[in-house]
Design a protein around this motif. Structure first.
Motif, mmCIF file in Angstrom:
data_model
loop_
_atom_site.group_PDB
_atom_site.id
_atom_site.type_symbol
_atom_site.label_atom_id
_atom_site.label_comp_id
_atom_site.label_asym_id
_atom_site.label_seq_id
_atom_site.Cartn_x
_atom_site.Cartn_y
_atom_site.Cartn_z
ATOM 1 N N PHE A 37 0.848 -1.177 0.000
ATOM 2 C CA PHE A 37 0.000 0.000 0.000
ATOM 3 C C PHE A 37 0.886 1.230 0.000
ATOM 4 O O PHE A 37 2.016 1.184 0.482
ATOM 5 N N ASP A 39 0.787 5.250 1.265
ATOM 6 C CA ASP A 39 0.104 6.278 2.053
ATOM 7 C C ASP A 39 0.998 7.505 2.046
ATOM 8 O O ASP A 39 1.981 7.554 2.779
ATOM 9 N N GLU A 40 0.677 8.453 1.164
ATOM 10 C CA GLU A 40 1.499 9.644 0.942
ATOM 11 C C GLU A 40 2.923 9.218 0.602
ATOM 12 O O GLU A 40 3.149 8.655 -0.455
ATOM 13 N N LYS A 42 4.754 6.932 2.272
ATOM 14 C CA LYS A 42 5.069 5.675 2.953
ATOM 15 C C LYS A 42 4.687 4.484 2.083
ATOM 16 O O LYS A 42 3.670 4.501 1.405
ATOM 17 N N ILE A 44 3.689 0.619 2.652
ATOM 18 C CA ILE A 44 3.255 -0.245 3.743
ATOM 19 C C ILE A 44 3.125 -1.668 3.207
ATOM 20 O O ILE A 44 2.474 -1.900 2.183
#
Length: 86
Positions: A37, A39-40, A42, A44
């Motif tokens: 994933f 997230d901005e 990051k 993950i």
């Protein structure tokens, strides 16, 4: 999110190695699938667990055309379609 203090470099093919401590703590075995994933800024990683494409439920899954659907969702869809299931 908490820092582990572990830093790894990418190799020339863009790969990283997950340290054995992390794999043991997260119960990640050789060849286990991992989901990725973003997230901005990051990346993950999460241990992949198949789930119903409609509800996210993870029990009593049936595969249909490469997708996972739970039996309870199938029953609900049959009811919506007006089918009687005995």
């Amino acid at each position: 999110m908490k820092s582990t203090g572990i830093v790894r470099k990418l190799d020339e093919l863009g790969r990283i190695t997950l340290p054995i401590e992390l794999r043991r703590n997260l119960d990640v075995k050789d060849r286990d699938p991992l989901e990725m994933f973003v997230d901005e800024d990051k990346i993950i990683l999460k241990k992949y667990a198949p789930a119903d494409i409609f509800t996210g439920e993870m029990d009593d899954l049936v595969e249909y055309k490469g997708k996972k659907v739970s039996k309870s969702t199938i029953l609900q869809l049959a009811e919506i379609a007006g089918l009687q299931i005995s």
